[in-house]
Write a protein that holds these residues in place. Sequence first.
Motif, PDB file in Angstrom:
ATOM      1  N   ARG A  95       0.830  -1.214   0.000  1.00  0.00           N
ATOM      2  CA  ARG A  95       0.000   0.000   0.000  1.00  0.00           C
ATOM      3  C   ARG A  95       0.860   1.258   0.000  1.00  0.00           C
ATOM      4  N   GLU A  96       1.902   1.266   0.822  1.00  0.00           N
ATOM      5  CA  GLU A  96       2.795   2.427   0.854  1.00  0.00           C
ATOM      6  C   GLU A  96       3.512   2.602  -0.490  1.00  0.00           C
ATOM      7  N   GLY A  97       3.872   1.487  -1.114  1.00  0.00           N
ATOM      8  CA  GLY A  97       4.499   1.586  -2.428  1.00  0.00           C
ATOM      9  C   GLY A  97       3.559   2.143  -3.483  1.00  0.00           C
ATOM     10  N   ILE A  98       2.301   1.743  -3.432  1.00  0.00           N
ATOM     11  CA  ILE A  98       1.310   2.274  -4.375  1.00  0.00           C
ATOM     12  C   ILE A  98       1.139   3.774  -4.182  1.00  0.00           C
ATOM     13  N   LEU A  99       0.993   4.200  -2.938  1.00  0.00           N
ATOM     14  CA  LEU A  99       0.820   5.634  -2.662  1.00  0.00           C
ATOM     15  C   LEU A  99       2.038   6.432  -3.123  1.00  0.00           C
ATOM     16  N   THR A 100       3.227   5.915  -2.843  1.00  0.00           N
ATOM     17  CA  THR A 100       4.443   6.629  -3.229  1.00  0.00           C
ATOM     18  C   THR A 100       4.529   6.797  -4.737  1.00  0.00           C
ATOM     19  N   GLU A 101       4.228   5.752  -5.480  1.00  0.00           N
ATOM     20  CA  GLU A 101       4.343   5.831  -6.939  1.00  0.00           C
ATOM     21  C   GLU A 101       3.271   6.737  -7.536  1.00  0.00           C
ATOM     22  N   MET A 102       2.056   6.718  -7.008  1.00  0.00           N
ATOM     23  CA  MET A 102       1.016   7.600  -7.541  1.00  0.00           C
ATOM     24  C   MET A 102       1.353   9.061  -7.278  1.00  0.00           C
ATOM     25  N   MET A 103       1.802   9.365  -6.081  1.00  0.00           N
ATOM     26  CA  MET A 103       2.128  10.755  -5.751  1.00  0.00           C
ATOM     27  C   MET A 103       3.319  11.248  -6.564  1.00  0.00           C
ATOM     28  N   ALA A 104       4.315  10.391  -6.754  1.00  0.00           N
ATOM     29  CA  ALA A 104       5.468  10.787  -7.560  1.00  0.00           C
ATOM     30  C   ALA A 104       5.066  11.004  -9.017  1.00  0.00           C
ATOM     31  N   ALA A 105       4.172  10.168  -9.538  1.00  0.00           N
ATOM     32  CA  ALA A 105       3.724  10.325 -10.920  1.00  0.00           C
ATOM     33  C   ALA A 105       2.942  11.617 -11.120  1.00  0.00           C
ATOM     34  N   ASP A 106       2.188  12.045 -10.103  1.00  0.00           N
ATOM     35  CA  ASP A 106       1.431  13.300 -10.195  1.00  0.00           C
ATOM     36  C   ASP A 106       2.298  14.523  -9.915  1.00  0.00           C
ATOM     37  N   GLY A 107       3.523  14.315  -9.482  1.00  0.00           N
ATOM     38  CA  GLY A 107       4.413  15.443  -9.229  1.00  0.00           C
ATOM     39  C   GLY A 107       4.035  16.282  -8.032  1.00  0.00           C
ATOM     40  N   VAL A 108       3.400  15.676  -7.025  1.00  0.00           N
ATOM     41  CA  VAL A 108       2.944  16.472  -5.878  1.00  0.00           C
ATOM     42  C   VAL A 108       4.103  16.947  -5.020  1.00  0.00           C
ATOM     43  N   TRP A 109       5.257  16.328  -5.147  1.00  0.00           N
ATOM     44  CA  TRP A 109       6.402  16.734  -4.337  1.00  0.00           C
ATOM     45  C   TRP A 109       7.315  17.711  -5.062  1.00  0.00           C
ATOM     46  N   ARG A 110       6.941  18.115  -6.276  1.00  0.00           N
ATOM     47  CA  ARG A 110       7.722  19.146  -6.951  1.00  0.00           C
ATOM     48  C   ARG A 110       7.463  20.496  -6.305  1.00  0.00           C
ATOM     49  N   ARG A 111       8.438  21.360  -6.405  1.00  0.00           N
ATOM     50  CA  ARG A 111       8.329  22.686  -5.780  1.00  0.00           C
ATOM     51  C   ARG A 111       7.139  23.448  -6.367  1.00  0.00           C
ATOM     52  N   GLY A 112       6.288  23.943  -5.491  1.00  0.00           N
ATOM     53  CA  GLY A 112       5.131  24.724  -5.904  1.00  0.00           C
ATOM     54  C   GLY A 112       3.912  23.903  -6.221  1.00  0.00           C
ATOM     55  N   ALA A 113       4.000  22.546  -6.143  1.00  0.00           N
ATOM     56  CA  ALA A 113       2.865  21.715  -6.506  1.00  0.00           C
ATOM     57  C   ALA A 113       2.115  21.152  -5.318  1.00  0.00           C
ATOM     58  N   ASN A 114       2.683  21.243  -4.134  1.00  0.00           N
ATOM     59  CA  ASN A 114       2.086  20.623  -2.946  1.00  0.00           C
ATOM     60  C   ASN A 114       1.382  21.679  -2.112  1.00  0.00           C
ATOM     61  N   PRO A 115       0.041  21.608  -1.966  1.00  0.00           N
ATOM     62  CA  PRO A 115      -0.652  22.610  -1.151  1.00  0.00           C
ATOM     63  C   PRO A 115      -0.267  22.552   0.309  1.00  0.00           C
ATOM     64  N   TRP A 116       0.191  21.415   0.801  1.00  0.00           N
ATOM     65  CA  TRP A 116       0.617  21.334   2.206  1.00  0.00           C
ATOM     66  C   TRP A 116       1.830  22.206   2.453  1.00  0.00           C
ATOM     67  N   ARG A 117       2.721  22.315   1.452  1.00  0.00           N
ATOM     68  CA  ARG A 117       3.922  23.129   1.611  1.00  0.00           C
ATOM     69  C   ARG A 117       3.692  24.569   1.181  1.00  0.00           C
ATOM     70  N   ASN A 118       2.648  24.833   0.380  1.00  0.00           N
ATOM     71  CA  ASN A 118       2.448  26.161  -0.191  1.00  0.00           C
ATOM     72  C   ASN A 118       1.085  26.737   0.201  1.00  0.00           C
ATOM     73  N   ARG A 119       0.568  26.317   1.354  1.00  0.00           N
ATOM     74  CA  ARG A 119      -0.735  26.811   1.779  1.00  0.00           C
ATOM     75  C   ARG A 119      -0.653  28.294   2.108  1.00  0.00           C
ATOM     76  N   THR A 120      -1.692  29.037   1.835  1.00  0.00           N
ATOM     77  CA  THR A 120      -1.717  30.476   2.096  1.00  0.00           C
ATOM     78  C   THR A 120      -1.962  30.727   3.569  1.00  0.00           C
TER      79      THR A 120
END
Length: 504
Positions: A474-499
């Motif tokens: 399950r953790e492997g599935i989540l990691t691969e989906m999030m990496a494919a969507d680019g959520v950890w790229r700079r400026g793409a993650n709302p958790w890191r860029n919340r107003t």
Amino acid sequence: MKETVSDARASGSGPSDTGFDSSESRPGGIAGGSPASADAAPRDVARTNGSDREAGSDSVAPDGSLDHHKDKKGRKRRRRRRGGQNRTGSTTAAPEAAIVQASPAAPAKRRRRRRKPKAQAGVAPDAAQALPAQARPSVAPPASPVSDGTAPRRRSPQGDADHAPAYYAALDLGTNNCRLLVATPTRPGQFRVVDAFSRIVRLGEGLSRTGRLSDAAMARAVEALKVCRDKLDARPIRRMRLIATEACRAAENGEEFLDRVREETGMTLEIVDRETEARLAVSGCSSLVGRDTHSVVLFDIGGGSSEIALVDVKERRSRRLADHIVAWTSLQVGVVTLSERFDGRHVSEQTFADMTDYATDLLNRFEERDRLADRVGLDGFHLLGTSGTVTTLAGIHLDLPRYDRRRVDGLWMTSQEVDAMNARLLSWSFDERVANPCIGADRADLVLAGCAILEAIRRVWPSNRLRVADRGLREGILTEMMAADGVWRRGANPWRNRTRWSNR
């Protein structure tokens, strides 16, 4: 009164912290023994402000000329510090008297310079400053860009409505368990679990004898999947992946079962091959491979099969640990199938040895098992296990009153400690295994079969250390989906860029 005293102390004209005035040898904040005369008051004011000049005298420039402009500014400054006296020019009262007699309506001195708020429409800035404090128009803070005039609220940990958290879901329907994870991405390579579900369904019960999934096993699995469906419907899932493994791969009626799941739950499951299963297990455990490690044998002892991957990170290392797999295999044996082949309820030492020999014979057929032969037994080599077998051993090793994932996940065990746990389990009867809080009735007939597979792995790849992972597919599935969507790229993650502000 309290604000006036504190402001006076900050300006240097109030009592000092030691209880004595900084410029006179009398108690601070109290007027002297004799009333201050009109002539002496200006000198007190001048001393308090750190100057030997008398109030009213012209300041003298270095060249001997009179500097009227500088003296005018000094008088204004001294008036502000007295904080409450008549602005028309009465300077006969001592600063200590000003502290006691200050009017509540007098404006308090600001500790630091701040920008003046904009005046309301129709009132000139100079005119607004000239009004008394009670008559000055109140100036509201500027509204938030996303607000319609309402007061801004506290910052939400999830961000604004425009930056709603992205939910990802991973489901693993195995031979023995049905497991679900729902998570949101956080820091690069990490995520936060917001919901989880796990239930032992024994979908592969009787599969090794009949080659088919039984009606009772399918009914148990469908009921567990309905719980997972309700959890998925409770949140707006951005992306999900629902997989089925060995039981559905090997069963003759595996596809028929998935059709039934689709009709009764509305969920579409995919059957993944063994290579994908091994790769996902490696991806889920990547954070447990330290910098001091150069090679790992990672294994996942499942209910109907056991996946083993040889990982080499000596020459290079990337974020995707699955890219470093040099060899892998999938044994056609798991805790359920091995327990059914041998009696898992009543296991003697001879029965345990027979189970170990059976699993070892399957491993010896793996042609690439020697890819890491030159590193086996060295300090940079270790085993990494992700299954219920190793987590159960860890819980028993720690003598936990109840299973605690936080203490088990990432635990190191030596080879001697693993041997001691195997001997301890062999000495217990079936009822004693049931009574252990880390085993229970659902695993009491499976745990020794898993230990036999683990012992076979240790024979082929001997290691001084074993690391336990309470994570996997399950953790492997989540990691691969999030990496494919680019959520950890700079400026793409709302958790890191919340107003800053949220009006929700």
